[in-house]
Motif scaffolding. Sequence first.
Motif, short mmCIF file in Angstrom:
data_model
loop_
_atom_site.label_atom_id
_atom_site.label_comp_id
_atom_site.label_asym_id
_atom_site.label_seq_id
_atom_site.Cartn_x
_atom_site.Cartn_y
_atom_site.Cartn_z
N SER A 1 0.82 -1.20 0.00
CA SER A 1 0.00 0.00 0.00
C SER A 1 0.86 1.26 0.00
O SER A 1 1.66 1.48 0.89
N ASP B 1 -0.30 4.17 0.55
CA ASP B 1 -0.72 4.99 1.69
C ASP B 1 -0.02 4.56 2.97
O ASP B 1 0.40 5.39 3.77
N GLU C 1 3.46 5.92 2.86
CA GLU C 1 3.50 7.36 3.14
C GLU C 1 3.27 7.64 4.62
O GLU C 1 3.98 8.47 5.23
N ASN C 2 2.30 6.95 5.23
CA ASN C 2 2.04 7.17 6.66
C ASN C 2 3.26 6.82 7.50
O ASN C 2 3.57 7.52 8.48
#
Length: 453
Positions: A38, A40, A43-44
């Motif tokens: 993922s 995301d 990035e998190n």
Amino acid sequence: MKKTILTLSFSLIIVLTSFGQTTIVRDPEIKKMVDEISRDNIENTVRKLVSFQTRHNLSVQNNPDRGIGASWNWIKSEMEKSIPQSDGRLSVELVSYKVGGEGQRITNEMELKNVVATLKGNDPDDDRIFMISAHLDSRAEDNNDGEVFAPGANDDASGVAAIMEMVRIMSKKPYSGTIIFMAVSGEEHGLYGAKHMAALAKEKGWNLVGMLNNDMIGNSGSSGTLLNDNMKVRVFSEGVPAYETEEMARARAYSAMENDGKARQLARYIKEVGERYVDQLTVTLVYRNDRFGRGGDHTPFCQEGFTAVRITEFNENYDRTHQVVREENGIHYGDTPEFVDYEYVRKNAGINLATLANLASAPYAPENVGISISGLSNSTFLSWDSPLKGKNPFGYYVLMRETYQALWEKKFFVTDTQITLPYSKDNYFFAVQSVDENGHESEIIFPSPARRR
Ligand SMILES: [Zn+2]
């Protein structure tokens, strides 16, 4: 002599038919894992690591919200979340080591920690270890400054985030061999964390088959030349090995294998398997251990005689790396998270995952791979022994290429442990790897000169 030979061309999906069985070599389980990565999540993770303000090796270790100590504790606790889904195969630990002293880049003696997650193989007889590493420490311009904001979003939170995502996804599934995922410290002061792990691997006699160092895998644009490309990634691999005995050097000269060391074979393997599973990404082999005058965490492993390579972005941006975060003449300096190309990190994580999963699922490599040098012939005779450990291979791939070619050009599938090919050993290079019924290939073994048996 029972013999099955099939000539296969390298393509995304190879369908192999033998004894009436059909095997698709692109393993749907690996494909599924690669697709689960993922952007995301990556990035998190990068943003969370940046939120500790600095992960400098001299930064505070006992503040829960700031510094390198908070960072390694957080990485460990995140990786531990995958323990329940792993059926007891995953364990995570902090490995401490001492650094510093007179004449070193860290002058006062102190302790640093690496985060080491071990995903044990499900075959107790399988002692192979496959390793992936990134560095958790960061720096800005002054490498003695443990206070200044040092986000290290690309260098190397990108690598750490990719590895944490791999732990989350890969720990759900069993593999035959063991995979070790590491986030090491000490890199920016002289590869201390990796040196400690390489020495440990040597001391414990680990059967470490391959090590992938991921350092800076998220920057897609170059400074100065303004190139932009997130469809290409570099794999650096040593040519002449850093660790080479006189006997090894003689063998290298005899077989003209300066381009066929273990690291170079691993780089070729990453290119083939990585591109098999990840779309819109080309793996570029760089025939160097690392960039000019620079090193990375794979280097100590090479020096100990292990097979290790560096995976890194194609373009570097020197306005980001090791800079103090600031605006100057309208230019942003500093390694901050908004400049990381998370789609690029996702794809780069994919080639790593595919490589590790394929290697750790594969049978052991063949033993005693030999190329016959008795007599003059325009055919080439190769022979080997089946592996002594692990599951029996379904068969073997004999790889072939012209001597000036970078990549293997032809693949012959054989179920026997020998083959005679109507190609002259003077004009081609050959190698052998084991393969199972699902198409998982072992590492590539370059043959030694042998008398015909
Ligand atoms: Zn780095």
